[in-house]
Write a protein that holds these residues in place. Structure first.
Motif, PDB file in Angstrom:
ATOM      1  N   PHE A   1       0.827  -1.204   0.000  1.00  0.00           N
ATOM      2  CA  PHE A   1       0.000   0.000   0.000  1.00  0.00           C
ATOM      3  C   PHE A   1       0.866   1.260   0.000  1.00  0.00           C
ATOM      4  O   PHE A   1       0.540   2.245  -0.663  1.00  0.00           O
ATOM      5  CB  PHE A   1      -0.956   0.005   1.205  1.00  0.00           C
ATOM      6  N   GLU A   2       1.972   1.232   0.751  1.00  0.00           N
ATOM      7  CA  GLU A   2       2.857   2.387   0.797  1.00  0.00           C
ATOM      8  C   GLU A   2       3.509   2.643  -0.563  1.00  0.00           C
ATOM      9  O   GLU A   2       3.816   3.781  -0.894  1.00  0.00           O
ATOM     10  CB  GLU A   2       3.937   2.193   1.864  1.00  0.00           C
ATOM     11  N   ARG A   3       3.693   1.612  -1.337  1.00  0.00           N
ATOM     12  CA  ARG A   3       4.306   1.759  -2.655  1.00  0.00           C
ATOM     13  C   ARG A   3       3.331   2.292  -3.704  1.00  0.00           C
ATOM     14  O   ARG A   3       3.764   2.779  -4.758  1.00  0.00           O
ATOM     15  CB  ARG A   3       4.854   0.406  -3.141  1.00  0.00           C
TER      16      ARG A   3
ATOM     17  N   TYR B   1      -5.614   4.392  -6.263  1.00  0.00           N
ATOM     18  CA  TYR B   1      -6.708   4.002  -5.365  1.00  0.00           C
ATOM     19  C   TYR B   1      -7.658   5.144  -5.034  1.00  0.00           C
ATOM     20  O   TYR B   1      -8.634   4.950  -4.323  1.00  0.00           O
ATOM     21  CB  TYR B   1      -6.162   3.393  -4.073  1.00  0.00           C
ATOM     22  N   GLN B   2      -7.415   6.322  -5.538  1.00  0.00           N
ATOM     23  CA  GLN B   2      -8.268   7.466  -5.224  1.00  0.00           C
ATOM     24  C   GLN B   2      -9.682   7.235  -5.762  1.00  0.00           C
ATOM     25  O   GLN B   2      -9.874   6.863  -6.918  1.00  0.00           O
ATOM     26  CB  GLN B   2      -7.687   8.722  -5.840  1.00  0.00           C
ATOM     27  N   GLY B   3     -10.672   7.413  -4.913  1.00  0.00           N
ATOM     28  CA  GLY B   3     -12.073   7.214  -5.282  1.00  0.00           C
ATOM     29  C   GLY B   3     -12.536   5.773  -5.173  1.00  0.00           C
ATOM     30  O   GLY B   3     -13.686   5.476  -5.460  1.00  0.00           O
ATOM     31  N   ARG B   4     -11.673   4.894  -4.754  1.00  0.00           N
ATOM     32  CA  ARG B   4     -12.037   3.478  -4.597  1.00  0.00           C
ATOM     33  C   ARG B   4     -12.358   3.201  -3.135  1.00  0.00           C
ATOM     34  O   ARG B   4     -11.879   3.876  -2.234  1.00  0.00           O
ATOM     35  CB  ARG B   4     -10.883   2.567  -5.023  1.00  0.00           C
ATOM     36  N   SER B   5     -13.129   2.173  -2.918  1.00  0.00           N
ATOM     37  CA  SER B   5     -13.500   1.794  -1.561  1.00  0.00           C
ATOM     38  C   SER B   5     -12.281   1.230  -0.826  1.00  0.00           C
ATOM     39  O   SER B   5     -11.536   0.414  -1.378  1.00  0.00           O
ATOM     40  CB  SER B   5     -14.594   0.736  -1.618  1.00  0.00           C
ATOM     41  N   PRO B   6     -12.068   1.623   0.434  1.00  0.00           N
ATOM     42  CA  PRO B   6     -10.956   1.054   1.207  1.00  0.00           C
ATOM     43  C   PRO B   6     -11.082  -0.463   1.378  1.00  0.00           C
ATOM     44  O   PRO B   6     -10.080  -1.165   1.445  1.00  0.00           O
ATOM     45  CB  PRO B   6     -11.038   1.759   2.555  1.00  0.00           C
ATOM     46  N   LYS B   7     -12.315  -0.959   1.425  1.00  0.00           N
ATOM     47  CA  LYS B   7     -12.522  -2.410   1.527  1.00  0.00           C
ATOM     48  C   LYS B   7     -11.953  -3.116   0.309  1.00  0.00           C
ATOM     49  O   LYS B   7     -11.268  -4.132   0.424  1.00  0.00           O
ATOM     50  CB  LYS B   7     -14.011  -2.745   1.623  1.00  0.00           C
TER      51      LYS B   7
ATOM     52  N   ALA C   1      -7.828  -6.528  -2.199  1.00  0.00           N
ATOM     53  CA  ALA C   1      -6.908  -6.795  -3.305  1.00  0.00           C
ATOM     54  C   ALA C   1      -5.462  -6.817  -2.824  1.00  0.00           C
ATOM     55  O   ALA C   1      -4.671  -7.673  -3.245  1.00  0.00           O
ATOM     56  CB  ALA C   1      -7.096  -5.751  -4.396  1.00  0.00           C
ATOM     57  N   LEU C   2      -5.104  -5.904  -1.925  1.00  0.00           N
ATOM     58  CA  LEU C   2      -3.734  -5.887  -1.393  1.00  0.00           C
ATOM     59  C   LEU C   2      -3.431  -7.155  -0.601  1.00  0.00           C
ATOM     60  O   LEU C   2      -2.340  -7.719  -0.714  1.00  0.00           O
ATOM     61  CB  LEU C   2      -3.525  -4.658  -0.504  1.00  0.00           C
ATOM     62  N   TYR C   3      -4.366  -7.590   0.191  1.00  0.00           N
ATOM     63  CA  TYR C   3      -4.143  -8.801   0.979  1.00  0.00           C
ATOM     64  C   TYR C   3      -4.005 -10.016   0.070  1.00  0.00           C
ATOM     65  O   TYR C   3      -3.136 -10.859   0.275  1.00  0.00           O
ATOM     66  CB  TYR C   3      -5.290  -9.008   1.975  1.00  0.00           C
ATOM     67  N   TYR C   4      -4.840 -10.074  -0.960  1.00  0.00           N
ATOM     68  CA  TYR C   4      -4.776 -11.188  -1.900  1.00  0.00           C
ATOM     69  C   TYR C   4      -3.423 -11.189  -2.626  1.00  0.00           C
ATOM     70  O   TYR C   4      -2.811 -12.238  -2.815  1.00  0.00           O
ATOM     71  CB  TYR C   4      -5.932 -11.075  -2.896  1.00  0.00           C
ATOM     72  N   LEU C   5      -2.943  -9.996  -3.013  1.00  0.00           N
ATOM     73  CA  LEU C   5      -1.638  -9.913  -3.675  1.00  0.00           C
ATOM     74  C   LEU C   5      -0.493 -10.216  -2.710  1.00  0.00           C
ATOM     75  O   LEU C   5       0.513 -10.810  -3.098  1.00  0.00           O
ATOM     76  CB  LEU C   5      -1.443  -8.522  -4.279  1.00  0.00           C
ATOM     77  N   ALA C   6      -0.641  -9.812  -1.449  1.00  0.00           N
ATOM     78  CA  ALA C   6       0.425 -10.025  -0.469  1.00  0.00           C
ATOM     79  C   ALA C   6       0.597 -11.514  -0.150  1.00  0.00           C
ATOM     80  O   ALA C   6       1.716 -11.967   0.100  1.00  0.00           O
ATOM     81  CB  ALA C   6       0.133  -9.241   0.805  1.00  0.00           C
ATOM     82  N   VAL C   7      -0.481 -12.254  -0.142  1.00  0.00           N
ATOM     83  CA  VAL C   7      -0.384 -13.695   0.103  1.00  0.00           C
ATOM     84  C   VAL C   7       0.388 -14.339  -1.037  1.00  0.00           C
ATOM     85  O   VAL C   7       1.267 -15.171  -0.811  1.00  0.00           O
ATOM     86  CB  VAL C   7      -1.787 -14.325   0.271  1.00  0.00           C
ATOM     87  N   GLY C   8       0.079 -13.942  -2.255  1.00  0.00           N
ATOM     88  CA  GLY C   8       0.841 -14.392  -3.412  1.00  0.00           C
ATOM     89  C   GLY C   8       0.485 -15.760  -3.933  1.00  0.00           C
ATOM     90  O   GLY C   8       0.598 -16.014  -5.127  1.00  0.00           O
ATOM     91  N   ASP C   9       0.088 -16.667  -3.114  1.00  0.00           N
ATOM     92  CA  ASP C   9      -0.225 -18.030  -3.543  1.00  0.00           C
ATOM     93  C   ASP C   9      -1.738 -18.231  -3.494  1.00  0.00           C
ATOM     94  O   ASP C   9      -2.338 -18.231  -2.407  1.00  0.00           O
ATOM     95  CB  ASP C   9       0.472 -19.036  -2.630  1.00  0.00           C
TER      96      ASP C   9
ATOM     97  N   LYS D   1      -0.665  -4.422 -11.863  1.00  0.00           N
ATOM     98  CA  LYS D   1      -0.054  -3.647 -12.954  1.00  0.00           C
ATOM     99  C   LYS D   1       0.606  -2.381 -12.422  1.00  0.00           C
ATOM    100  O   LYS D   1       1.694  -2.006 -12.855  1.00  0.00           O
ATOM    101  CB  LYS D   1      -1.103  -3.285 -14.001  1.00  0.00           C
ATOM    102  N   ALA D   2      -0.060  -1.713 -11.471  1.00  0.00           N
ATOM    103  CA  ALA D   2       0.496  -0.474 -10.927  1.00  0.00           C
ATOM    104  C   ALA D   2       1.764  -0.733 -10.127  1.00  0.00           C
ATOM    105  O   ALA D   2       2.674   0.101 -10.103  1.00  0.00           O
ATOM    106  CB  ALA D   2      -0.557   0.221 -10.060  1.00  0.00           C
ATOM    107  N   LEU D   3       1.822  -1.870  -9.438  1.00  0.00           N
ATOM    108  CA  LEU D   3       2.988  -2.198  -8.615  1.00  0.00           C
ATOM    109  C   LEU D   3       4.067  -2.942  -9.396  1.00  0.00           C
ATOM    110  O   LEU D   3       5.194  -3.097  -8.889  1.00  0.00           O
ATOM    111  CB  LEU D   3       2.556  -3.038  -7.405  1.00  0.00           C
ATOM    112  N   GLY D   4       3.745  -3.433 -10.573  1.00  0.00           N
ATOM    113  CA  GLY D   4       4.712  -4.176 -11.363  1.00  0.00           C
ATOM    114  C   GLY D   4       4.959  -5.579 -10.847  1.00  0.00           C
ATOM    115  O   GLY D   4       6.058  -6.120 -11.011  1.00  0.00           O
ATOM    116  N   ILE D   5       3.971  -6.187 -10.242  1.00  0.00           N
ATOM    117  CA  ILE D   5       4.088  -7.557  -9.716  1.00  0.00           C
ATOM    118  C   ILE D   5       3.807  -8.532 -10.849  1.00  0.00           C
ATOM    119  O   ILE D   5       2.795  -8.402 -11.566  1.00  0.00           O
ATOM    120  CB  ILE D   5       3.128  -7.809  -8.558  1.00  0.00           C
TER     121      ILE D   5
END
Length: 164
Positions: A102-104, A110-116, A121-129, A158-162
């Protein structure tokens, strides 16, 4: 014909005009109301209109109930609350990595998007598997649609380049 002989007026209605006590033409006290008009029964003269107005109701009492509203001063605080909720429910150990992702992120992503949605999405990407935590599990914890999680995860990836 409705006959009125100096009886008290109904409490539900208020007369606007003055109720004639006697006929000004013949002096008779035999005055009745007929079809919204005051009529003298002795001489047949029409003495005026009977106009009714409903009395004004007193204003309703308003009760103000102050409910504690939890407001987040920063978007980051709201996202971190949802991330913690996901971590406690799913326990995949990806909270710190999700906060780091999120800090990256650029604010425009994320502006205008729901924090939920962002947190899911961040948690799903952070798990990775995908075998550890599924999109449907993440979505169910926060009460959002699994396809919303999928779409936001693709956008953030795409925004983070993962690369997966």
């Amino acid at each position: 014909m409705t006959e009125y002989r100096f009886e008290p007026r109904p409490a539900r209605q208020k007369y606007v005009d003055v109720y004639p006590e006697s006929c000004p033409f013949c002096g008779s006290r035999d005055v009745v109301e007929d079809s919204g008009e005051y009529v003298c029964r002795s001489c047949g003269s029409i003495l005026g209109f009977a106009v009714y107005v409903e009395p004004a109701r007193p204003p309703a009492r308003r009760v103000v109930v102050e409910l504690p509203v939890k407001r987040y001063t920063l978007y980051r605080d709201a996202v971190s609350v949802y991330l913690r909720r996901l971590e406690s429910a799913l326990g995949a150990g990806a909270l710190s990595k999700a906060l780091e992702l999120f800090e990256r992120l650029d604010k425009r992503v994320y502006q205008g998007r729901s924090p939920k949605t962002i947190a899911a999405a961040l948690y799903y990407l952070a798990v990775g598997d995908p075998g550890v935590v599924r999109r449907s599990d993440v979505a169910a914890v926060l009460g959002i649609n699994k396809y919303t999680v999928r779409d936001m995860a693709m956008k953030l990836r795409k925004a983070l380049g993962i690369v997966w």
